[in-house]
Scaffold this motif. Structure first.
Motif, PDB file in Angstrom:
ATOM      1  N   ARG A 109       0.821  -1.212   0.000  1.00  0.00           N
ATOM      2  CA  ARG A 109       0.000   0.000   0.000  1.00  0.00           C
ATOM      3  C   ARG A 109       0.858   1.266   0.000  1.00  0.00           C
ATOM      4  O   ARG A 109       0.580   2.222  -0.711  1.00  0.00           O
ATOM      5  N   ASP A 110       1.946   1.269   0.794  1.00  0.00           N
ATOM      6  CA  ASP A 110       2.794   2.449   0.897  1.00  0.00           C
ATOM      7  C   ASP A 110       3.801   2.572  -0.253  1.00  0.00           C
ATOM      8  O   ASP A 110       4.536   3.553  -0.311  1.00  0.00           O
ATOM      9  N   GLY A 111       3.850   1.570  -1.139  1.00  0.00           N
ATOM     10  CA  GLY A 111       4.742   1.635  -2.292  1.00  0.00           C
ATOM     11  C   GLY A 111       6.217   1.676  -1.920  1.00  0.00           C
ATOM     12  O   GLY A 111       7.007   2.376  -2.530  1.00  0.00           O
ATOM     13  N   ILE A 112       6.593   0.877  -0.925  1.00  0.00           N
ATOM     14  CA  ILE A 112       7.986   0.863  -0.467  1.00  0.00           C
ATOM     15  C   ILE A 112       8.854   0.144  -1.497  1.00  0.00           C
ATOM     16  O   ILE A 112       8.429  -0.824  -2.126  1.00  0.00           O
ATOM     17  N   TRP A 113      10.074   0.621  -1.653  1.00  0.00           N
ATOM     18  CA  TRP A 113      11.014   0.091  -2.629  1.00  0.00           C
ATOM     19  C   TRP A 113      11.752  -1.100  -2.035  1.00  0.00           C
ATOM     20  O   TRP A 113      12.081  -1.060  -0.850  1.00  0.00           O
ATOM     21  N   PRO A 114      12.116  -2.126  -2.783  1.00  0.00           N
ATOM     22  CA  PRO A 114      11.637  -2.414  -4.127  1.00  0.00           C
ATOM     23  C   PRO A 114      10.238  -3.014  -4.078  1.00  0.00           C
ATOM     24  O   PRO A 114       9.725  -3.313  -3.006  1.00  0.00           O
ATOM     25  N   GLU A 115       9.663  -3.225  -5.242  1.00  0.00           N
ATOM     26  CA  GLU A 115       8.321  -3.792  -5.306  1.00  0.00           C
ATOM     27  C   GLU A 115       8.311  -5.149  -4.597  1.00  0.00           C
ATOM     28  O   GLU A 115       9.275  -5.889  -4.637  1.00  0.00           O
ATOM     29  N   TYR A 116       7.195  -5.467  -3.970  1.00  0.00           N
ATOM     30  CA  TYR A 116       7.057  -6.698  -3.193  1.00  0.00           C
ATOM     31  C   TYR A 116       7.471  -7.933  -3.996  1.00  0.00           C
ATOM     32  O   TYR A 116       8.180  -8.805  -3.492  1.00  0.00           O
ATOM     33  N   ALA A 117       7.047  -8.003  -5.252  1.00  0.00           N
ATOM     34  CA  ALA A 117       7.345  -9.179  -6.085  1.00  0.00           C
ATOM     35  C   ALA A 117       8.844  -9.359  -6.327  1.00  0.00           C
ATOM     36  O   ALA A 117       9.301 -10.456  -6.623  1.00  0.00           O
ATOM     37  N   ARG A 118       9.626  -8.303  -6.215  1.00  0.00           N
ATOM     38  CA  ARG A 118      11.066  -8.386  -6.464  1.00  0.00           C
ATOM     39  C   ARG A 118      11.868  -8.751  -5.221  1.00  0.00           C
ATOM     40  O   ARG A 118      13.066  -9.016  -5.314  1.00  0.00           O
ATOM     41  N   LEU A 119      11.238  -8.761  -4.056  1.00  0.00           N
ATOM     42  CA  LEU A 119      11.949  -9.095  -2.824  1.00  0.00           C
ATOM     43  C   LEU A 119      12.288 -10.577  -2.764  1.00  0.00           C
ATOM     44  O   LEU A 119      11.466 -11.417  -3.132  1.00  0.00           O
ATOM     45  N   PRO A 120      13.483 -10.926  -2.269  1.00  0.00           N
ATOM     46  CA  PRO A 120      13.778 -12.347  -2.068  1.00  0.00           C
ATOM     47  C   PRO A 120      13.005 -12.866  -0.862  1.00  0.00           C
ATOM     48  O   PRO A 120      12.595 -12.100   0.011  1.00  0.00           O
ATOM     49  N   THR A 121      12.817 -14.176  -0.821  1.00  0.00           N
ATOM     50  CA  THR A 121      12.224 -14.785   0.368  1.00  0.00           C
ATOM     51  C   THR A 121      13.281 -14.767   1.476  1.00  0.00           C
ATOM     52  O   THR A 121      14.471 -14.546   1.221  1.00  0.00           O
ATOM     53  N   GLN A 122      12.858 -15.044   2.695  1.00  0.00           N
ATOM     54  CA  GLN A 122      13.794 -15.050   3.809  1.00  0.00           C
ATOM     55  C   GLN A 122      14.891 -16.097   3.603  1.00  0.00           C
ATOM     56  O   GLN A 122      16.062 -15.820   3.830  1.00  0.00           O
ATOM     57  N   SER A 123      14.514 -17.293   3.142  1.00  0.00           N
ATOM     58  CA  SER A 123      15.537 -18.333   2.947  1.00  0.00           C
ATOM     59  C   SER A 123      16.488 -17.962   1.804  1.00  0.00           C
ATOM     60  O   SER A 123      17.685 -18.216   1.897  1.00  0.00           O
ATOM     61  N   GLN A 124      15.980 -17.336   0.727  1.00  0.00           N
ATOM     62  CA  GLN A 124      16.864 -16.883  -0.347  1.00  0.00           C
ATOM     63  C   GLN A 124      17.843 -15.829   0.166  1.00  0.00           C
ATOM     64  O   GLN A 124      19.025 -15.847  -0.159  1.00  0.00           O
ATOM     65  N   TYR A 125      17.340 -14.905   0.965  1.00  0.00           N
ATOM     66  CA  TYR A 125      18.177 -13.844   1.516  1.00  0.00           C
ATOM     67  C   TYR A 125      19.269 -14.438   2.413  1.00  0.00           C
ATOM     68  O   TYR A 125      20.443 -14.102   2.294  1.00  0.00           O
ATOM     69  N   LEU A 126      18.882 -15.345   3.331  1.00  0.00           N
ATOM     70  CA  LEU A 126      19.863 -15.943   4.229  1.00  0.00           C
ATOM     71  C   LEU A 126      20.891 -16.766   3.462  1.00  0.00           C
ATOM     72  O   LEU A 126      22.075 -16.740   3.789  1.00  0.00           O
ATOM     73  N   THR A 127      20.443 -17.486   2.440  1.00  0.00           N
ATOM     74  CA  THR A 127      21.364 -18.271   1.621  1.00  0.00           C
ATOM     75  C   THR A 127      22.363 -17.363   0.909  1.00  0.00           C
ATOM     76  O   THR A 127      23.549 -17.662   0.831  1.00  0.00           O
TER      77      THR A 127
END
Length: 141
Positions: A109-127
């Motif tokens: 709703r607040d349009g925070i960067w980056p778009e939600y669809a482009r965010l990695p999942t938590q496991s992808q980020y930790l990896t």
């Protein structure tokens, strides 16, 4: 002084971000808790070894096979930005050196960067940070 982001070091679950610049004395280093905003009034170090000696950070050379990850800065450094999608419809958001979870619907709703669809999942980020996700950190969406 223009700082260039060089990467992060994770120690005891906390990310420390390394920056460099050139000044009248040569190459200078700074350590921050965020990769989104250039150092403001930093403590300047003259070498990686000095950072380790003065701060206690355990610095090591990355494995030759590890890709260097450099995130682009957010379009507005004074605004929060997303780090990764958490399980259960939450997003980990960083702002002014601190991170905290935020409901995904407010994030979108607040349009925070980056778009939600482009965010990695938590496991992808930790990896990507060289740390496998534990069963309690598995992605739920």
């Amino acid at each position: 002084m223009t700082w260039k982001y060089r990467g992060a070091v994770s120690q005891d679950g906390v990310n420390f971000h390394i920056w460099t610049t050139e000044d009248e004395k040569g190459l200078a280093f700074a350590v921050t808790r965020t990769a989104a905003i250039e150092p403001q009034r930093p403590v300047v170090f003259r070498s990686i070894e000095e950072i380790a000696a003065r701060t206690g950070l355990r610095l090591a050379d990355p494995p030759e096979t590890a890709p260097f990850i450099e995130l682009p800065p957010p379009p507005r450094p004074d605004r929060p930005f997303g780090v990764f999608r958490r399980p259960g419809g939450w997003v980990e958001v960083s702002h002014e050196g601190a991170t905290a979870p935020m409901p995904a619907d407010i994030y979108v709703r607040d349009g925070i960067w980056p778009e939600y669809a482009r965010l990695p999942t938590q496991s992808q980020y930790l990896t990507s940070k060289g740390r496998p996700a534990t069963p309690s950190e598995t992605d739920g969406g």
